[in-house]
Write a protein that holds these residues in place. Structure first.
Motif, mmCIF file in Angstrom:
data_model
loop_
_atom_site.group_PDB
_atom_site.id
_atom_site.type_symbol
_atom_site.label_atom_id
_atom_site.label_comp_id
_atom_site.label_asym_id
_atom_site.label_seq_id
_atom_site.Cartn_x
_atom_site.Cartn_y
_atom_site.Cartn_z
ATOM 1 N N PHE A 69 0.821 -1.213 0.000
ATOM 2 C CA PHE A 69 0.000 0.000 0.000
ATOM 3 C C PHE A 69 0.856 1.264 0.000
ATOM 4 O O PHE A 69 0.483 2.273 -0.610
ATOM 5 N N VAL A 70 2.012 1.200 0.668
ATOM 6 C CA VAL A 70 2.932 2.347 0.630
ATOM 7 C C VAL A 70 3.422 2.566 -0.796
ATOM 8 O O VAL A 70 3.446 3.693 -1.305
ATOM 9 N N LEU A 71 3.795 1.456 -1.468
ATOM 10 C CA LEU A 71 4.268 1.561 -2.851
ATOM 11 C C LEU A 71 3.151 2.062 -3.761
ATOM 12 O O LEU A 71 3.380 2.892 -4.652
ATOM 13 N N LYS A 72 1.933 1.583 -3.537
ATOM 14 C CA LYS A 72 0.784 2.024 -4.327
ATOM 15 C C LYS A 72 0.577 3.539 -4.171
ATOM 16 O O LYS A 72 0.326 4.253 -5.143
ATOM 17 N N PHE A 73 0.708 4.023 -2.927
ATOM 18 C CA PHE A 73 0.534 5.452 -2.665
ATOM 19 C C PHE A 73 1.658 6.273 -3.300
ATOM 20 O O PHE A 73 1.411 7.319 -3.901
ATOM 21 N N VAL A 74 2.901 5.774 -3.185
ATOM 22 C CA VAL A 74 4.045 6.475 -3.775
ATOM 23 C C VAL A 74 3.889 6.565 -5.288
ATOM 24 O O VAL A 74 4.133 7.621 -5.899
ATOM 25 N N MET A 75 3.459 5.452 -5.914
ATOM 26 C CA MET A 75 3.271 5.447 -7.362
ATOM 27 C C MET A 75 2.148 6.404 -7.774
ATOM 28 O O MET A 75 2.241 7.100 -8.789
ATOM 29 N N ALA A 76 1.077 6.455 -6.960
ATOM 30 C CA ALA A 76 -0.022 7.368 -7.259
ATOM 31 C C ALA A 76 0.441 8.823 -7.185
ATOM 32 O O ALA A 76 0.057 9.656 -8.014
ATOM 33 N N GLY B 239 -0.574 15.088 -13.395
ATOM 34 C CA GLY B 239 -1.487 16.071 -12.829
ATOM 35 C C GLY B 239 -2.792 15.503 -12.336
ATOM 36 O O GLY B 239 -3.760 16.238 -12.118
ATOM 37 N N GLU B 240 -2.846 14.173 -12.129
ATOM 38 C CA GLU B 240 -4.080 13.530 -11.670
ATOM 39 C C GLU B 240 -3.739 12.462 -10.635
ATOM 40 O O GLU B 240 -2.987 11.525 -10.915
ATOM 41 N N PHE B 241 -4.277 12.617 -9.438
ATOM 42 C CA PHE B 241 -4.033 11.634 -8.376
ATOM 43 C C PHE B 241 -5.081 10.533 -8.465
ATOM 44 O O PHE B 241 -6.283 10.787 -8.381
ATOM 45 N N LYS B 242 -4.619 9.301 -8.653
ATOM 46 C CA LYS B 242 -5.527 8.164 -8.807
ATOM 47 C C LYS B 242 -5.044 7.025 -7.907
ATOM 48 O O LYS B 242 -3.990 6.436 -8.139
ATOM 49 N N PHE B 243 -5.834 6.741 -6.884
ATOM 50 C CA PHE B 243 -5.471 5.682 -5.932
ATOM 51 C C PHE B 243 -6.605 4.668 -5.873
ATOM 52 O O PHE B 243 -7.670 4.950 -5.333
ATOM 53 N N ASN B 244 -6.375 3.519 -6.482
ATOM 54 C CA ASN B 244 -7.367 2.450 -6.484
ATOM 55 C C ASN B 244 -6.976 1.432 -5.429
ATOM 56 O O ASN B 244 -5.967 0.743 -5.557
ATOM 57 N N PHE B 245 -7.775 1.343 -4.375
ATOM 58 C CA PHE B 245 -7.440 0.504 -3.220
ATOM 59 C C PHE B 245 -7.370 -0.975 -3.592
ATOM 60 O O PHE B 245 -6.566 -1.727 -3.041
ATOM 61 N N PHE B 246 -8.178 -1.421 -4.531
ATOM 62 C CA PHE B 246 -8.304 -2.850 -4.807
ATOM 63 C C PHE B 246 -7.552 -3.317 -6.055
ATOM 64 O O PHE B 246 -7.341 -4.505 -6.238
#
Length: 276
Positions: free
Chosen positions: A84-91, A99-106
């Motif tokens: 999840f940390v890596l997912k957030f860093v990549m987002a 210019g667009e923050f996209k965080f898909n939890f699943f």
């Protein structure tokens, strides 16, 4: 005085370094495949085996679960947290770039998918620990071959890639490093796998239009309905399994079992390299 300390096998550190570097190289090359057939050929060649081999090695060094060797919840939590940390860093990185923050939890839409799949691999190995290895490995192979028929098995919770790559994990899980080393020294295995790699490498360049159609199968996340040729099914997945297995075996056979400065050290710490 004798010593009980087992000498480190550097072959596997070198293989892990190679696979993690191919992950990086593959993502870089992907940006150029639309402009060059050479990059497209290298891309499909790399994607044939780099993740299957990385997952095979992960299973190889997972200690067999038993009633005495329990699943470590803190290890599961560690991989989930890191994912999840890596997912957030990549987002965040994509937000800065696009210019667009996209965080898909699943969804495992980025390189974080491997960490979540690793948790599923461990859980599956633990809860099937009392079953016969042939049954588990056979069932995982069948599941991997038929999963593509169901469009709902997609990238949610990295489910598709977990199922498709599961046979490689179990292949490593049920073997031992000593057994793999012994197999890799067999002359017949070295000849067959080495010739297979040379032939397939040549095909990636000379028969690119045919081989490149398998790209979506090698990524493990796409159902058969998305493939660019008719009647795609379990037989094509099985073909990809055979090709990937031969390529993996060739790499294991020919990577040297020597300590290489920096490379062997980084190979022993691939999770950190993978994250960064």
């Amino acid at each position: 005085m004798g010593s009980n300390i087992k000498e480190r096998v550097y072959k596997f550190d070198n293989i892990k370094f190679l696979t993690i570097m191919l992950v990086v190289v593959g993502h870089i090359i992907e940006s150029f495949i639309g402009d060059s057939d050479m990059f497209k050929s290298l891309f499909i060649f790399i994607y044939t085996f780099h993740m299957p081999l990385f997952i095979f090695i992960s299973g190889l060094f997972q200690k067999r679960f038993s009633d005495t060797n329990k699943l470590q919840i803190n290890k599961v939590a560690y991989y989930l947290t890191l994912g999840f940390v890596l997912k957030f860093v990549m987002a965040c990185a994509k937000a800065i770039y696009k210019g667009e923050f996209k965080f898909n939890f699943f969804s495992g839409y980025s390189v974080d998918w491997f960490l979540f799949a690793l948790v599923l691999f461990m859980l599956t190995a633990y809860y099937t620990r009392k079953l016969h290895p042939a049954l588990v490995l056979g069932a995982s192979l069948v599941l991997g071959c038929v999963a593509g028929y169901f469009d709902f098995i997609a990238d949610t919770l990295t489910l598709s890639r977990f199922i498709v790559y599961l046979p490689f994990y179990f292949a490593g899980y049920y073997l031992t490093p000593d057994t793999v080393l012994k197999i890799s020294k067999n002359l017949a295995v070295r000849i067959v796998s080495g010739l297979s790699m040379l032939v397939y490498f040549a095909m990636c360049f000379r028969n690119l239009d045919f081989v490149y159609q398998l790209r979506r199968l090698f990524t493990g996340k796409n159902p058969f309905s998305t493939l660019p040729f008719e009647n795609c099914g379990a037989q094509h997945r099985l073909l990809c399994y055979i090709i990937a297995a031969l390529m993996c075996m060739a790499v294991v056979c020919f990577i040297p079992n020597i300590k290489i400065p920096l490379i062997s050290h980084m190979g022993a710490n691939t999770l950190g390299v993978y994250f960064w």
